[in-house]
Motif scaffolding. Structure first.
Motif, PDB file in Angstrom:
ATOM      1  N   PHE A 297       0.823  -1.210   0.000  1.00 22.74           N
ATOM      2  CA  PHE A 297       0.000   0.000   0.000  1.00 22.74           C
ATOM      3  C   PHE A 297       0.851   1.252   0.000  1.00 22.74           C
ATOM      4  CE2 PHE A 297      -1.671   3.594   2.332  1.00 22.74           C
ATOM      5  CZ  PHE A 297      -2.653   3.967   1.441  1.00 22.74           C
ATOM      6  N   TRP A 298       1.866   1.273   0.845  1.00 21.58           N
ATOM      7  CA  TRP A 298       2.634   2.519   0.978  1.00 21.58           C
ATOM      8  C   TRP A 298       3.519   2.800  -0.223  1.00 21.58           C
ATOM      9  CZ3 TRP A 298       1.186   6.279   3.935  1.00 21.58           C
ATOM     10  CH2 TRP A 298       0.401   5.986   5.047  1.00 21.58           C
ATOM     11  N   LEU A 299       3.600   1.851  -1.168  1.00 15.23           N
ATOM     12  CA  LEU A 299       4.257   2.179  -2.442  1.00 15.23           C
ATOM     13  C   LEU A 299       3.390   3.090  -3.294  1.00 15.23           C
ATOM     14  CD1 LEU A 299       5.918  -1.001  -4.001  1.00 15.23           C
ATOM     15  CD2 LEU A 299       7.004   1.134  -3.373  1.00 15.23           C
ATOM     16  N   ILE A 300       2.087   3.052  -3.039  1.00 15.02           N
ATOM     17  CA  ILE A 300       1.188   3.770  -3.939  1.00 15.02           C
ATOM     18  C   ILE A 300       1.333   5.289  -3.832  1.00 15.02           C
ATOM     19  CG2 ILE A 300      -1.254   4.225  -4.400  1.00 15.02           C
ATOM     20  CD1 ILE A 300      -1.764   1.305  -4.143  1.00 15.02           C
ATOM     21  N   PRO A 301       1.365   5.872  -2.612  1.00 16.27           N
ATOM     22  CA  PRO A 301       1.487   7.332  -2.575  1.00 16.27           C
ATOM     23  C   PRO A 301       2.720   7.876  -3.298  1.00 16.27           C
ATOM     24  CG  PRO A 301       0.819   6.495  -0.437  1.00 16.27           C
ATOM     25  CD  PRO A 301       1.134   5.303  -1.286  1.00 16.27           C
ATOM     26  N   PRO A 302       3.932   7.319  -3.059  1.00 15.61           N
ATOM     27  CA  PRO A 302       5.060   7.858  -3.824  1.00 15.61           C
ATOM     28  C   PRO A 302       4.900   7.643  -5.323  1.00 15.61           C
ATOM     29  CG  PRO A 302       5.760   5.991  -2.468  1.00 15.61           C
ATOM     30  CD  PRO A 302       4.388   6.347  -2.042  1.00 15.61           C
ATOM     31  N   ALA A 303       4.363   6.475  -5.709  1.00 10.18           N
ATOM     32  CA  ALA A 303       4.165   6.239  -7.144  1.00 10.18           C
ATOM     33  C   ALA A 303       3.206   7.267  -7.719  1.00 10.18           C
ATOM     34  CB  ALA A 303       3.631   4.829  -7.366  1.00 10.18           C
ATOM     35  N   ALA A 304       2.140   7.573  -6.959  1.00  9.88           N
ATOM     36  CA  ALA A 304       1.175   8.550  -7.440  1.00  9.88           C
ATOM     37  C   ALA A 304       1.825   9.916  -7.566  1.00  9.88           C
ATOM     38  CB  ALA A 304      -0.012   8.612  -6.474  1.00  9.88           C
ATOM     39  N   VAL A 305       2.689  10.247  -6.615  1.00 14.96           N
ATOM     40  CA  VAL A 305       3.373  11.543  -6.687  1.00 14.96           C
ATOM     41  C   VAL A 305       4.217  11.599  -7.959  1.00 14.96           C
ATOM     42  CG1 VAL A 305       5.185  12.950  -5.634  1.00 14.96           C
ATOM     43  CG2 VAL A 305       3.368  11.971  -4.216  1.00 14.96           C
ATOM     44  N   VAL A 306       4.916  10.503  -8.249  1.00 14.28           N
ATOM     45  CA  VAL A 306       5.759  10.490  -9.449  1.00 14.28           C
ATOM     46  C   VAL A 306       4.907  10.678 -10.699  1.00 14.28           C
ATOM     47  CG1 VAL A 306       7.284   9.051 -10.837  1.00 14.28           C
ATOM     48  CG2 VAL A 306       7.553   9.095  -8.375  1.00 14.28           C
ATOM     49  N   VAL A 307       3.798   9.928 -10.780  1.00 14.46           N
ATOM     50  CA  VAL A 307       2.949  10.029 -11.968  1.00 14.46           C
ATOM     51  C   VAL A 307       2.380  11.435 -12.103  1.00 14.46           C
ATOM     52  CG1 VAL A 307       0.793   9.251 -12.984  1.00 14.46           C
ATOM     53  CG2 VAL A 307       2.363   7.585 -12.043  1.00 14.46           C
ATOM     54  N   LEU A 308       1.871  11.969 -10.987  1.00 18.23           N
ATOM     55  CA  LEU A 308       1.216  13.280 -11.057  1.00 18.23           C
ATOM     56  C   LEU A 308       2.230  14.394 -11.277  1.00 18.23           C
ATOM     57  CD1 LEU A 308      -1.478  12.834  -8.291  1.00 18.23           C
ATOM     58  CD2 LEU A 308      -1.804  12.859 -10.750  1.00 18.23           C
ATOM     59  N   LEU A 309       3.426  14.201 -10.726  1.00 14.82           N
ATOM     60  CA  LEU A 309       4.480  15.198 -10.938  1.00 14.82           C
ATOM     61  C   LEU A 309       4.738  15.357 -12.434  1.00 14.82           C
ATOM     62  CD1 LEU A 309       6.160  16.744  -8.861  1.00 14.82           C
ATOM     63  CD2 LEU A 309       8.032  15.165  -9.331  1.00 14.82           C
TER      64      LEU A 309
END
Lengths: 551, 126, 213
Positions: free
Chosen positions: A117-129
């Protein structure tokens, strides 16, 4: 609600809200974390859809500064909805419900579960960035050469983020498979498992076998973008079609990753709320597995226009074959509610909504499998309509059904049924009038992924956009309902729907260890309507709800 | 192939029955398997070199010899991989579900590899 | 399991219940199945990497033959033996621990890690030889090697990265092993062993497909 009831609610030990913001290895906490995070992404992706529809209100390019802005918008909309909303949302319900339904005390690997689960927030930040620097413009399918030669640095970040999300998805799926195979108490045999567990097992097998294709393809794409290789560049000895093939090796099975758990939810909800056993239980379980395996043999139907001609017919045939296990499920659902004592709860309404929409999406799927027709409507709004009927009319309706069905178990409180029905009406009709007309403009030849269109289509597009805004508005109703019910909903009790599966044989919300001892499942997870089932339900009620009869 | 004699301590036995002969060596079946792996690797490299020379000497049979070379080498490689999986990864005494876990992605990967290899260079001209 | 009710449990009690309700054997079976599933997904990724090379091998036979001619098989064969031997050391290390011989286990696993390091050095030497020949990762239209570089480096480097991770893991196993953490339950060694043998299996296939065929 009366203050007295609020006082009573304080006795139900549910995790503090701050627990959901912290690292936790409890599958129920992680499930809610997944769910809330995914819903936030749903709102972001939905807002993007609203902007897309606003742009399409007129035939000209007026809202956006350029076609590129429009490109990056629909790219992000697709990416967010698929990778950050639907897939994590099923991980949410899978996490919360599956161990409870099995009678297990947690997932097999709690730590890995939290990590996934906690991989998702950083991944989302990368995608949205990526969206804010120099956005990806190649659509969520990222076909080269668009994604290699013509897209900005955001595409690199997009690929990195998708890579991380894939890793998270593989970890989660490994966890589900091990949990379902190894963590069942002795009496919970495979053929006593609720159908949601069968669906999640099939989904996880697909995810473990298919997601690495995406990882491999993304690795090569990243190399092409940053290291000067030419795997996907014909001018450099590479092959553009290689990407399309590998991508769809993953992404067609991924369609089933997104919809199979929804089908599992349907079997649960329809059976419970119509008080009837699931019609053809074993066939439904097996059809999930059938879909999982046949799902690996149909990918090239996404490439009918770029495929070598002699392979078109074989893929047309496999694609039509996969409609068979899907049809088995559809007839099972119809057989389940036939003659049942149907209670039109919000969960049931969304489940019925799923059935009606998914039939349309499934039939257009068979139409698109037919090669001559597909060549005609390829890359038009007909295709957009088809996959929204499957992914929104299918997956999202099932997600809502699951939310209304399991919210009492998750929070210990009932959702407001009246608001639920209003939500259903807005969603159902908003959805129908958004996506049904797309069939028509698609048949008439309106291409997808373009911000401008010929003026003849304006009226249709305004109907679509208006309905889309209605659909967007419906989301606020459910958000309000969830927040309100979380604080002020009536106390649910252990088993408000009088269901036979094991997640209801514990308190709402369940204690951290779920069950005190290995629970003994009722002999048939869907054996409604018998004397024995009534006795079992009475026992469960006495055991957990002794004094609180309020619901 | 090697077959561990199932004495009281199973795979920890130092005695292995291979080709109707009892072989006693420290490490038992593991050492024997390593020996077989080493011999197979030598055979593999030698046959690759020999066939390469043969192809060079007989260009008229190059296609046939090339195919034979590929088949021979791949069969040896698969045997070696199988030995490692079967003995070193202990597949032989694990639950059969693990064999399924292994074979399923191999099947899917093999099918997709064969498919991808069928794409002619430079794509199709429709 | 103690009788607990929802009311008695403060939310902080969520933290440390994960190991309490599984027997050691159940836990071991879960871990093994988990590692096998992980390896299953790795098979698919490696197959994508390999197919990129095989496409070249089929379409550009001459280029591959020239590269083989220039490079020879001596170094890579030696490297293959090193990795095969390290796999053997690995399984002997597990066997030693299962027999209760901690010192033996540490020696064997130490040899395994050493094998991995030697393999990586061999790969480094090979890569530098290749770069002297002008075989580089990026596409170079002027070079006779054309796309050989990317199609060769992608799978072999991806494998090398796995060996590197394996070496780090081996050192961690040594550290824990020295503390006696595997004395009663060698599952940690077994999990690492599955990974390491898998890396070896991948190399067996890569060696044949890339260097010999």
């Amino acid at each position: 609600m009366a203050p007295a009831e609020n006082h009573e609610a304080a006795a139900v030990a549910r995790p503090a809200l701050s627990d959901y913001l912290r690292w936790s290895v409890d599958h129920k906490i992680i499930g809610v974390q997944y769910g809330v995070a995914a819903f936030l992404f749903f709102i972001v992706g939905g807002a993007m859809a609203m902007l897309i529809r606003l742009e399409l209100w007129t035939p000209a390019l007026d809202l956006m500064v350029s076609g590129s802005a429009y490109n990056s918008l629909f790219t992000m909309h697709g990416t967010i909805m698929i990778f950050l909303f639907i897939i994590p949302m099923w991980a949410a319900f899978g996490n919360f419900v599956v161990p409870l339904q099995l009678g297990a005390k947690d997932m097999a690997f709690p730590w890995l579960n939290a990590f996934a689960f906690w991989l998702i927030p950083p991944a989302a930040v990368v995608v949205l960035l990526g969206y804010f620097v120099n956005p990806a413009e190649a659509g969520w399918t990222a076909y080269p050469p668009l994604s290699t030669l013509f897209s900005g640095d955001g595409q690199t970040l997009w690929a990195l983020g998708a890579h991380l999300l894939g890793i998270s998805s593989i970890m989660g799926s490994i966890n589900f498979i091990v949990t379902i195979l190894n963590m069942r108490p002795p009496q919970m045999t495979l053929w006593r498992m609720p159908l949601l567990c069968w669906a999640v097992l099939a989904t996880s097998i697909i995810a473990v076998m298919a997601t690495p294709f995406l990882a491999g393809a993304l690795t090569l794409l990243l190399l092409d973008r940053v290291a000067g290789t030419t795997f996907f560049d014909a001018a450099g000895g590479g092959d553009v079609l290689l990407w399309q093939n590998i991508f769809w090796f993953y992404s067609h099975p991924a369609v089933y990753i997104m919809v199979l758990p929804g089908m599992g939810v349907l079997s649960e909800v329809l059976s419970v709320h119509s008080r009837k056993p699931v019609f053809g239980y074993r066939m439904v379980g097996l059809s999930s597995m059938g879909i999982a395996f046949v799902g690996f043999t149909v990918w090239a139907h996404h490439m009918f226009t770029s495929l070598q001609p002699e392979l078109r017919i074989p893929f047309m045939i496999t694609t039509m074959i996969i409609a068979v296990p899907t049809g088995i499920k559809m007839f099972s659902w119809l057989g389940t509610i036939w003659g049942g004592k149907i209670r039109f709860t919000s969960a049931m309404l969304f489940a019925l909504g799923f059935m009606s929409m998914f039939v349309i999406g499934g039939i257009t799927g068979v139409m698109l499998a037919a090669l001559p027709f597909d060549i005609h409507v390829h890359d038009t709004y007909f295709v957009v309509s088809h996959f929204h009927f499957v992914l929104f009319g299918g997956s999202v309706f099932a997600i809502y059904a699951a939310l209304y069905h399991w919210f009492p178990k998750i929070t210990g409180r009932m959702m407001n049924e009246r608001l639920g029905k209003i939500h259903f009406l807005f969603t159902y009709f908003g959805f129908l009038f958004t996506f049904f007309p797309m069939h028509i403009v698609g048949m008439l030849g309106m291409p997808r992924r373009v911000a401008v269109y010929v003026p003849e289509f304006q009226l249709w597009n305004q109907v679509i956009s208006f309905s889309a805004f209605v659909l967007g508005f419906s989301t606020f109703i459910v958000i309000y309902n969830v927040i309100r019910s979380y604080y002020r909903g009536p106390i649910a009790g252990a088993n408000p729907w009088r269901a036979l599966t094991l997640e209801w044989a514990t308190t709402s919300p369940p204690p951290p260890t779920n069950f005190d001892d290995d629970p003994i499942p009722y002999e048939d997870p869907y054996g409604y309507g018998t004397e024995a089932a009534a006795v079992y339900l009475a026992v469960v009620e006495r055991a957990f709800d002794g004094d609180s009869s309020g619901r | 192939m090697a077959e561990a004699t199932h004495h009281e301590d199973g795979h920890h036995s130092n005695t292995v029955r291979l080709l109707r002969r009892d072989i006693t060596v420290e490490g038992g079946v593991y050492t024997v398997v390593f020996g077989i792996l080493a011999i197979l690797t030598i055979i593999e490299v030698l046959s690759a070199e020999l066939l390469k020379g043969a192809i060079h000497d007989m260009p008229e049979a190059a296609v046939l010899l090339g195919a034979a070379k590929a088949v021979i080498l791949l069969v040896i490689a698969i045997i070696k991989a199988g030995l490692v999986i079967w003995f070193y990864m202990h597949l032989r005494d694990e639950n059969r579900i693990l064999a399924v876990v292994l074979l399923l992605p191999m099947l899917i990967a093999t099918l997709s590899i064969l498919y991808l290899l069928a794409i002619p260079p430079g794509g199709y001209s429709v | 399991m103690a009788q607990v009710t929802a009311q008695q449990l403060p939310s902080a009690a969520h933290a440390e219940h994960e190991h309490s309700h599984l027997s050691e054997e159940e836990q071991n079976n879960n871990l093994k199945l988990g590692v096998w599933l992980y390896l299953a997904s790795e098979i698919v990724i490696f197959s994508i990497m390999i197919v990129g090379y095989v496409i070249l091998r089929i379409n550009e036979e001459e280029v591959v033959a020239q590269a083989h001619e220039q490079l020879g098989v001596g170094l890579v064969t030696a490297n293959t033996f090193v990795l095969l031997a390290s796999s053997y050391f690995m399984v002997m290390g597990l066997r030693a621990m299962q027999r209760g011989n901690r010192a033996g286990m540490l020696r064997w696993i130490g040899a395994t890690a050493l094998g991995g390091i030697v393999f990586l050095i061999g790969q480094y030497i090979e890569y530098s030889e290749l770069s002297h020949l002008g075989i580089v990762l990026g596409f170079d239209a002027a070079s006779q090697w054309s796309t050989l570089g990317m199609r060769f480096y992608a799978p072999t480097f991806f494998h090398g990265a796995h060996v590197f991770v394996g070496v780090v893991w081996a050192l961690e196993v040594l550290r824990r092993g020295a503390q006696g953490r595997y004395d009663n339950n060698p599952i940690g060694i077994e999990m690492f062993g599955l990974y390491w043998h898998f890396v070896d299996v991948v190399w067996i296939m890569l060696f044949t497909l890339i260097y010999l065929v």
